[in-house]
Design an enzyme around this catalytic site. Structure first.
Site, PDB file in Angstrom:
ATOM      1  N   CYS A 101       0.822  -1.207   0.000  1.00 40.48           N
ATOM      2  CA  CYS A 101       0.000   0.000   0.000  1.00 40.48           C
ATOM      3  C   CYS A 101       0.857   1.259   0.000  1.00 40.48           C
ATOM      4  CB  CYS A 101      -0.943   0.010   1.200  1.00 40.48           C
ATOM      5  SG  CYS A 101      -0.099  -0.096   2.803  1.00 40.48           S
ATOM      6  N   PRO A 135       6.716  -3.962  11.307  1.00 43.06           N
ATOM      7  CA  PRO A 135       7.260  -5.265  10.934  1.00 43.06           C
ATOM      8  C   PRO A 135       6.640  -5.895   9.688  1.00 43.06           C
ATOM      9  CG  PRO A 135       5.689  -5.541  12.717  1.00 43.06           C
ATOM     10  CD  PRO A 135       5.778  -4.054  12.452  1.00 43.06           C
ATOM     11  N   GLY A 191      -7.165 -10.678   4.508  1.00 37.72           N
ATOM     12  CA  GLY A 191      -5.714 -10.772   4.449  1.00 37.72           C
ATOM     13  C   GLY A 191      -5.041 -10.409   5.751  1.00 37.72           C
TER      14      GLY A 191
END
Length: 424
Positions: free
Chosen positions: A54, A117, A193
């Protein structure tokens, strides 16, 4: 022609969301994009990998230098954009700068949320996709293996990721700004997701009245919902069910918006204009931008959340210096490996040439022995022949050299000639 390591792309600092979403490469298009990239230039692009999230779309490649200036035009053409539309937003890195960029990205130093992360897992997915497409070779394979190792070292030896505020946590905070406690709020997650899973984890901790998951694949929705005592529904039910939810968090891989202005307007009327928080974490966006103009709808994009989580990162700034030092050391190590790799063909050629000389002189010695020549004389001739052939190249180079070149050769000669050590 020589092959260099390049990184080309755009990210959240160089391009707005409206540009990033137009060049995003969803998972199903990674292989076609890699195939198109390599087929365009053939052997000029030896290896390639595409990282698309993104916040960034980047191409990592081992390629001939003339290729990199043409990559913006190729990316625009692949996405059916004007050839010059990406030029103001792209960056290019070569050799040690490209290596440093890869290390910084994987370590979370180049992220919208310092130290986050998720990018490391996304980079590993990109490498896996490139490997499955047959686009990885020795150079990029080594680069990414070292990239993952550096990221692990940075996270274990510094506080770069300590107390990081994730996008998911920011989404909860935004909802709480509108509703206060979420114990009376119904939350809808669109997608199943990793990002939606993170959001569901954070929202579940706020104990909302209800949580529901809508996804194109029902099995994945059921699996995610079962972890949080949530319910599921089909995407096709969105138009008639949207009004039931106070908070909507969407992050899918759809190339077109899922929630349009008309659908949200109808839902707002059915809700009697009670406020609705909508969080769009998808790139390209899942929710039409016009929705943000509705009076009772609070629409936030991935960039809005990014600006929010950037506050409060001062406590981790000190760790950046330590992380950069680790990265710089590892960059130099990788460049040293590359330089050694470049001389391997020359070393192999020298070995092959010396092997031919050795075999020729041995064959000559065998013929002399077969004729009855004394072994001592054969050994002397063998040593003499090997020495003459060994000295022929350096002496010829000195004799043919001009003044400046001769000085350089004379300086190098002591390093190239064998050293004899006196036995004790």
């Amino acid at each position: 022609m020589s092959v260099d390591v390049f990184t080309f792309g755009l990210n959240h600092t160089s391009a707005p969301l409206s540009v990033r979403e137009r060049v995003a490469v969803p998972g199903e298009l990674l292989r076609p994009a890699l195939d198109a990239l390599r087929s365009t230039w053939g052997a000029a692009v030896r290896e390639a990998a595409i990282l698309s999230t993104c916040n960034r779309t980047e191409i990592y490649c081992a390629a001939e230098p003339q290729v990199v200036d043409q990559l913006p035009a190729w990316m625009a053409q692949f996405h059916k954009l004007e050839s010059t539309s990406l030029q103001p937003h792209v960056y290019r890195y070569q050799q040690n700068d490209a290596v440093r960029h890869a290390f910084r990205v994987a370590s979370g130093l180049d992220s919208m949320v310092l130290g986050e992360p998720q990018i490391l897992g996304q980079m590993k997915d990109a490498v896996r996709a490139a490997n499955e497409a047959g686009a990885l070779g020795t150079l990029l394979h080594q680069l990414f293996q070292r990239t993952f190792s550096v990221a692990k070292e940075v996270r274990s030896q510094t506080a770069i990721g300590a107390n990081s505020v994730s996008m998911a946590a920011a989404a909860v905070r935004l909802a709480e700004r509108v509703f206060g406690d979420l114990d009376q709020a119904n939350v809808l997650f669109i997608g199943a997701g990793e990002m939606i899973e993170l959001c569901a984890t954070h929202f579940a901790a706020a104990h909302p009245r209800g949580m529901m998951v809508a996804n194109r694949t029902v099995e994945r929705a059921d699996l995610l919902a079962s972890r949080f005592s949530a319910t599921t529904m089909k995407l096709s039910q969105l138009p008639e069910r949207l009004a039931d939810f106070d908070v909507v968090v969407s992050c899918t891989a759809s190339s077109l918006p899922i929630l349009g202005l008309g659908m949200v307007e109808r839902a707002s009327r059915l809700r009697r204009h009670r406020p609705m928080v909508m969080v769009d974490l998808a790139v390209p966006r899942d929710i039409e931008t016009e929705v943000g103009r509705l009076d009772d709808v609070y629409l936030y994009t991935v960039d809005d959340l990014g600006r929010m989580v950037q506050t409060g990162t001062d406590a981790r700034r000190a760790a950046v210096v330590q992380a950069e030092a680790i990265i710089e050391t590892r960059v130099q190590n990788f460049m040293h490996w590359m330089q050694k790799r470049e001389i391997v063909p020359a070393i192999m050629e020298m070995h092959e040439a010396s092997e031919k000389v050795q075999q020729a002189e041995l064959e000559r010695a065998r013929r002399m022995l077969a004729r009855g020549v004394a072994p001592e004389q054969v050994l002397e001739q063998l040593a003499y022949g090997l020495t003459q052939k060994f000295m022929h190249g350096p002496l010829s180079a000195l004799n043919r050299s001009e003044a400046g070149e001769r000085e350089q050769l004379l300086e190098l000669m002591p390093q190239l000639l064998p050293r004899t050590e006196r036995r004790r």
